[in-house]
Design a protein around this motif. Structure first.
Motif, mmCIF file in Angstrom:
data_model
loop_
_atom_site.group_PDB
_atom_site.id
_atom_site.type_symbol
_atom_site.label_atom_id
_atom_site.label_comp_id
_atom_site.label_asym_id
_atom_site.label_seq_id
_atom_site.Cartn_x
_atom_site.Cartn_y
_atom_site.Cartn_z
ATOM 1 N N GLU A 1 1.159 94.444 70.357
ATOM 2 C CA GLU A 1 2.097 94.765 69.479
ATOM 3 C C GLU A 1 2.970 96.277 69.827
ATOM 4 O O GLU A 1 4.088 96.227 69.548
ATOM 5 N N LEU A 2 2.132 97.025 70.460
ATOM 6 C CA LEU A 2 3.064 98.217 71.267
ATOM 7 C C LEU A 2 3.889 97.739 72.119
ATOM 8 O O LEU A 2 5.206 98.185 72.046
ATOM 9 N N SER B 1 5.536 94.932 72.447
ATOM 10 C CA SER B 1 6.636 94.336 71.634
ATOM 11 C C SER B 1 7.737 95.461 71.031
ATOM 12 O O SER B 1 8.874 95.373 71.111
ATOM 13 N N VAL B 2 7.291 96.524 70.428
ATOM 14 C CA VAL B 2 7.688 97.496 69.931
ATOM 15 C C VAL B 2 8.735 98.276 71.033
ATOM 16 O O VAL B 2 9.775 98.740 70.797
ATOM 17 N N SER C 1 11.497 96.278 72.341
ATOM 18 C CA SER C 1 12.617 96.174 71.504
ATOM 19 C C SER C 1 13.390 97.426 71.467
ATOM 20 O O SER C 1 14.696 97.665 71.222
ATOM 21 N N GLN C 2 12.810 98.784 71.640
ATOM 22 C CA GLN C 2 13.226 99.791 71.665
ATOM 23 C C GLN C 2 14.209 100.049 73.159
ATOM 24 O O GLN C 2 15.129 100.855 72.922
ATOM 25 N N HIS D 1 8.766 107.362 71.871
ATOM 26 C CA HIS D 1 8.563 106.225 72.748
ATOM 27 C C HIS D 1 8.043 106.583 73.948
ATOM 28 O O HIS D 1 7.085 105.797 74.405
ATOM 29 N N ARG E 1 4.172 107.792 73.664
ATOM 30 C CA ARG E 1 3.298 106.738 73.454
ATOM 31 C C ARG E 1 2.935 105.702 74.608
ATOM 32 O O ARG E 1 1.571 105.557 75.028
#
Length: 237
Positions: free
Chosen positions: A124-125, A127-128, A131-132, A171, A174
């Motif tokens: 999930e991380l 994927s985010v 996209s960013q 971003h 993380r």
């Protein structure tokens, strides 16, 4: 001559020579293999410890953080009546494009993200984050377009700068605290070291022997031009 014009002329003189060097380095093209001049093999001539792939990426995040500071100051000036040298802003967006988006993020997309997806870890991380990256490139395109317009839409430019900064601070944090530390657990020791060499090769191919150092010098000149180069000025009084 006022302070803003003096700063701008100083920036233009120093950035011009650097820009030429970066263009020459960039002519090697993205087809070359991948890393970073600060990793002299796995140890340098004096036997200093190698820089790991994760440390390499985190140091490049330091360049990104300093560009975000330039974006912050640019947005502040655009909102006020202070002079804003637009050449500094276009140079900041250009550095973001060539060093962060077209190099640093490509390393993540080609070598880190697929391995996490294959391992089924932090899916999930990842994927985010991916996209960013895509959204960040769109915002950079808009910053460059707005900053070079004959009639600058200051309000819209401030909005786009703030959006970029707001997204990229969490971003990179993380990635530094979750993604990069976890990367070691999904690759072998040999693969990890081989990636360090690959990262070094890519950076040399794109930017020459001192790509990281040149990027740091580039952003330092932007800070100088905006009067935000003195670290002590950020200390609360």
């Amino acid at each position: 001559m006022d302070r803003g014009n003096r700063q701008r002329r100083t920036f233009l003189r120093s950035a011009g020579s650097l820009g030429a060097g970066l263009l020459v380095g960039g002519c090697a093209g993205p087809s070359a293999s991948i890393a970073s001049p600060h990793v002299q093999g796995r140890k340098d001539a004096q036997g200093e410890p190698e820089v790991s792939p994760a440390e390499d990426l985190m140091r490049e995040h330091g360049v990104l953080s300093r560009v975000l500071l330039v974006y912050d100051e640019s947005a502040r000036r655009l909102e006020s009546t202070e002079d804003m040298p637009m050449d500094v802003l276009t140079s900041a967006a250009g550095l973001l494009r060539r060093f962060i988006e077209d190099y640093h993020e490509k390393l993540e997309e080609e070598h880190l993200f697929p391995r996490f997806m294959q391992a089924g870890k932090l899916v999930e991380l990842v994927s985010v984050l991916r996209s960013q990256h895509e959204e960040g490139r769109r915002l950079t395109d808009e910053v460059r377009r707005l900053a070079t317009s004959k009639e600058v839409d200051r309000g819209r430019l401030v909005t786009v700068l703030r959006q970029f900064v707001r997204m990229y601070r969490p971003h990179e944090a993380r990635e530094d605290t979750v993604l990069f530390p976890a990367f070691r657990s999904i690759v072998s020791k040999d693969e990890y070291e081989a990636l360090g060499e690959a990262f070094e090769d890519r950076e040399h191919a794109l930017f020459g022997e001192h790509g990281f150092e040149d990027a740091v010098a580039d952003v330092a000149r932007m800070e100088q031009a905006l009067g935000i180069h003195d670290l002590a000025m950020f200390t609360p009084r």
